[in-house]
Design a protein around this motif. Structure first.
Motif, PDB file in Angstrom:
ATOM      1  N   ASN A 192       0.265  -0.999   0.093  1.00 34.08           N
ATOM      2  CA  ASN A 192      -0.414   0.221   0.354  1.00 34.08           C
ATOM      3  C   ASN A 192       1.242   1.301  -0.063  1.00 34.08           C
ATOM      4  N   ILE A 193       2.060   1.161   0.759  1.00 30.57           N
ATOM      5  CA  ILE A 193       3.239   2.620   1.178  1.00 30.57           C
ATOM      6  C   ILE A 193       3.770   2.666  -0.484  1.00 30.57           C
ATOM      7  N   ALA A 194       4.162   1.546  -1.374  1.00 32.49           N
ATOM      8  CA  ALA A 194       4.476   1.951  -2.783  1.00 32.49           C
ATOM      9  C   ALA A 194       3.245   2.419  -3.587  1.00 32.49           C
ATOM     10  N   LEU A 195       2.647   2.208  -3.464  1.00 35.22           N
ATOM     11  CA  LEU A 195       1.636   2.125  -4.477  1.00 35.22           C
ATOM     12  C   LEU A 195       1.069   3.885  -4.171  1.00 35.22           C
ATOM     13  N   THR A 196       0.886   3.945  -3.099  1.00 32.85           N
ATOM     14  CA  THR A 196       0.256   5.539  -3.004  1.00 32.85           C
ATOM     15  C   THR A 196       1.133   6.104  -2.948  1.00 32.85           C
ATOM     16  N   TYR A 197       2.282   6.113  -2.901  1.00 31.82           N
ATOM     17  CA  TYR A 197       3.510   6.950  -3.316  1.00 31.82           C
ATOM     18  C   TYR A 197       3.539   7.317  -4.598  1.00 31.82           C
ATOM     19  N   ILE A 198       3.256   6.325  -5.331  1.00 31.76           N
ATOM     20  CA  ILE A 198       2.971   5.871  -6.932  1.00 31.76           C
ATOM     21  C   ILE A 198       1.486   7.511  -7.306  1.00 31.76           C
ATOM     22  N   GLN A 199       0.803   7.040  -6.612  1.00 33.63           N
ATOM     23  CA  GLN A 199      -0.244   7.666  -6.536  1.00 33.63           C
ATOM     24  C   GLN A 199      -0.303   8.952  -6.895  1.00 33.63           C
ATOM     25  N   PHE A 200      -0.042   9.671  -5.639  1.00 33.83           N
ATOM     26  CA  PHE A 200       0.124  10.959  -5.335  1.00 33.83           C
ATOM     27  C   PHE A 200       1.356  11.318  -5.943  1.00 33.83           C
ATOM     28  N   ASN A 201       2.395  11.191  -6.248  1.00 33.33           N
ATOM     29  CA  ASN A 201       3.049  11.848  -7.147  1.00 33.33           C
ATOM     30  C   ASN A 201       3.007  11.767  -8.405  1.00 33.33           C
ATOM     31  N   LEU A 202       1.498  10.438  -9.486  1.00 35.38           N
ATOM     32  CA  LEU A 202       1.322  10.821 -10.557  1.00 35.38           C
ATOM     33  C   LEU A 202       0.507  12.025 -10.981  1.00 35.38           C
ATOM     34  N   ILE A 203      -0.502  11.885  -9.611  1.00 34.23           N
ATOM     35  CA  ILE A 203      -1.732  12.841  -9.783  1.00 34.23           C
ATOM     36  C   ILE A 203      -1.233  14.255  -9.612  1.00 34.23           C
ATOM     37  N   THR A 204       0.180  14.858  -8.717  1.00 28.60           N
ATOM     38  CA  THR A 204       1.234  15.881  -8.628  1.00 28.60           C
ATOM     39  C   THR A 204       1.658  16.259  -9.900  1.00 28.60           C
ATOM     40  N   LYS A 205       2.133  15.291 -10.110  1.00 26.34           N
ATOM     41  CA  LYS A 205       3.036  14.955 -11.471  1.00 26.34           C
ATOM     42  C   LYS A 205       1.523  15.854 -13.161  1.00 26.34           C
ATOM     43  N   LEU A 206       0.544  15.069 -12.989  1.00 23.19           N
ATOM     44  CA  LEU A 206      -0.658  15.320 -13.602  1.00 23.19           C
ATOM     45  C   LEU A 206      -0.906  16.711 -13.965  1.00 23.19           C
ATOM     46  N   ARG A 207      -1.544  17.291 -12.892  1.00 24.30           N
ATOM     47  CA  ARG A 207      -2.315  18.316 -12.372  1.00 24.30           C
ATOM     48  C   ARG A 207      -1.089  20.245 -12.775  1.00 24.30           C
ATOM     49  N   VAL A 208       0.633  19.728 -12.253  1.00 30.27           N
ATOM     50  CA  VAL A 208       1.180  20.631 -12.288  1.00 30.27           C
ATOM     51  C   VAL A 208       1.153  20.637 -14.402  1.00 30.27           C
ATOM     52  N   ARG A 209       1.611  19.732 -14.736  1.00 32.05           N
ATOM     53  CA  ARG A 209       1.467  19.677 -16.271  1.00 32.05           C
ATOM     54  C   ARG A 209       0.303  19.882 -16.802  1.00 32.05           C
ATOM     55  N   LEU A 210      -0.658  20.014 -15.921  1.00 22.74           N
ATOM     56  CA  LEU A 210      -2.314  20.554 -16.858  1.00 22.74           C
ATOM     57  C   LEU A 210      -1.914  21.735 -16.589  1.00 22.74           C
ATOM     58  N   TYR A 211      -1.594  22.264 -15.769  1.00 23.51           N
ATOM     59  CA  TYR A 211      -1.901  23.735 -15.592  1.00 23.51           C
ATOM     60  C   TYR A 211      -0.889  24.398 -16.182  1.00 23.51           C
ATOM     61  N   ALA A 212      -0.033  24.077 -16.251  1.00 26.85           N
ATOM     62  CA  ALA A 212       1.683  24.269 -17.323  1.00 26.85           C
ATOM     63  C   ALA A 212       1.256  24.417 -18.476  1.00 26.85           C
ATOM     64  N   HIS A 213       0.713  23.521 -19.513  1.00 21.79           N
ATOM     65  CA  HIS A 213      -0.004  23.630 -20.516  1.00 21.79           C
ATOM     66  C   HIS A 213      -0.796  24.656 -20.469  1.00 21.79           C
ATOM     67  N   LEU A 214      -1.800  25.560 -19.403  1.00 24.77           N
ATOM     68  CA  LEU A 214      -2.678  26.291 -19.721  1.00 24.77           C
ATOM     69  C   LEU A 214      -2.365  27.324 -19.963  1.00 24.77           C
ATOM     70  N   GLN A 215      -1.169  27.479 -19.252  1.00 25.72           N
ATOM     71  CA  GLN A 215      -0.558  28.821 -19.634  1.00 25.72           C
ATOM     72  C   GLN A 215       0.287  29.088 -20.577  1.00 25.72           C
ATOM     73  N   LYS A 216       0.080  27.964 -21.515  1.00 27.25           N
ATOM     74  CA  LYS A 216       1.089  28.450 -22.579  1.00 27.25           C
ATOM     75  C   LYS A 216      -0.323  28.500 -23.638  1.00 27.25           C
ATOM     76  N   MET A 217      -0.927  28.729 -23.244  1.00 26.13           N
ATOM     77  CA  MET A 217      -2.740  28.847 -24.310  1.00 26.13           C
ATOM     78  C   MET A 217      -2.795  29.855 -25.052  1.00 26.13           C
ATOM     79  N   SER A 218      -3.436  29.925 -25.735  1.00 25.69           N
ATOM     80  CA  SER A 218      -3.598  31.403 -26.515  1.00 25.69           C
ATOM     81  C   SER A 218      -5.147  31.875 -26.136  1.00 25.69           C
ATOM     82  N   LEU A 219      -5.119  32.792 -25.736  1.00 24.51           N
ATOM     83  CA  LEU A 219      -5.842  33.666 -25.375  1.00 24.51           C
ATOM     84  C   LEU A 219      -7.098  33.259 -26.338  1.00 24.51           C
ATOM     85  N   SER A 220      -6.877  33.364 -27.492  1.00 25.36           N
ATOM     86  CA  SER A 220      -8.728  32.528 -28.191  1.00 25.36           C
ATOM     87  C   SER A 220      -9.075  30.997 -27.504  1.00 25.36           C
TER      88      SER A 220
END
Length: 354
Positions: A112-140
């Motif tokens: 459970n500890i090993a999978l929880t570490y994977i889970q939290f890191n995966l979701i954290t990286k995905l949210r940061v990646r999504l936010y960074a992607h939005l910063q690079k989108m055009s105004l349109s």
């Protein structure tokens, strides 16, 4: 889209392969000790209900006639626990059961500890990646998209993925192995009864697939509806002076209430589907279990082609396998909710940058 989402999530998870190996090994060890604990619990019942002299005689007979895997397993179990007296044998058996429960829970914690570490890191990286992607989108892009909907994807949909995949990761690594082990033990103990009991697997699978498909569709509509609610709130709060200037408070309240009612209807229908799966599967399991009790009891009492020890062990293992099957049905429901949110997240990530 579901295969695409599955493949993309798999590629993200596989980068944590060292922890996946640790988790997989721990899961196998946990399942081994879990099966051992159930087997020994059946031995405990049998030893209490059977005269000690009869146990010694049966053990001596097994020593000379170990013709099946079931006989060999019973012989090794007796070799482990039988001592000079009934009380000493009971003491050894109790210590062995406690030890098996201790070790299985230690390895469950590691998994459970090993999978929880994977889970939290995966979701954290995905949210940061999504936010960074939005910063690079055009105004349109922001002119076409509602800010509330985008906020809902970054916050709610990613959170839904964390909750759904968090519970699913833990169960997907253990329950299938549990089911395979328990079914193998059932086949070893009594082939005829095991083949009857296996009927529950395709029936449960069909129910899970039908309910899961409906839940995924409703989950996607639910995510869109909560995004719509957040957009209404954002628009209202950003233009609150205009709303008050034109006395539009009642209109805004009615608009928000209408969306909230539609959202409630969606989540309630989804909840009804989610909550009905476990009772249906449990009733199927109970019906098959009662049928097996009747057939097995007849074999023990009338036909006498099955002894009471094997019957007790078979019933204990049979009802032990119902838990993993029920857990897997819940996993399927949670996964469909996660996949619906993942569809929306990857839809944003797939939008070309400016």
């Amino acid at each position: 889209m579901s295969n695409s989402v599955t493949n993309r999530l798999f590629k993200m998870v596989i980068s944590y392969w060292p922890l996946l190996i640790v988790s997989t090994i721990s899961a196998f060890i946990y399942v081994a000790f879990n099966g051992l604990s159930v087997w020994l619990t059946a031995s405990l019942f049998n030893n209490i209900l059977t005269d000690f002299e009869d146990l010694i005689i049966n053990h001596d007979n097994l020593r000379n006639t170990k013709v099946s895997i079931n006989d060999q397993l019973k012989y090794w179990t007796n070799e482990l626990i039988l001592r000079d007296s009934a009380l000493e044998s009971l003491k050894v058996l109790c210590y062995t059961i406690i030890g098996s429960f201790l070790f299985k829970n230690i390895f469950l914690y590691i998994k459970n500890i090993a999978l929880t570490y994977i889970q939290f890191n995966l979701i954290t990286k995905l949210r940061v990646r999504l936010y960074a992607h939005l910063q690079k989108m055009s105004l349109s892009y922001f002119d076409r998209s509602q800010s509330g909907a985008l906020s809902s994807i970054v916050l709610n949909d990613v959170s839904n993925m964390r909750v759904a995949f968090g519970a699913s990761f833990h169960k997907l690594f253990v329950e299938p192995i549990n089911i395979i082990l328990f079914v193998a033990l059932l086949l070893i103990i009594n082939l005829k009864l095991a083949l009857i009991s296996i009927i529950i697997v395709p029936l449960s699978g069909a129910i899970v697939i039908l309910i899961g498909r409906s839940i995924r569709r409703k989950s996607k509509r639910t995510a869109e509806k909560i995004a719509r609610i957040m957009s209404i709130m954002a628009e209202n709060l950003n233009s609150i002076r205009v709303v008050k200037s034109f006395s539009m408070e009642s209109f805004e309240i009615d608009r928000f209430t209408s969306e909230q009612k539609r959202y409630y209807q969606l989540i309630f229908r989804r909840a009804k589907l989610r909550l009905i799966s476990s009772p249906i599967i449990e009733m199927i399991g109970a019906f098959i279990g009662v049928c097996l009790l009747w057939i097995g009891g007849h074999d023990v009492l009338v036909a006498q082609n099955m002894n009471s020890e094997d019957f007790i062990r078979f019933i204990l293992i049979l009802f032990s396998v119902l838990g993993p099957i029920r857990n897997l049905s819940n996993v399927s429901v949670e996964l469909q909710k996660g996949f619906a949110s993942a569809d929306r997240v990857f839809e944003v990530l797939d939008t070309p940058e400016s």
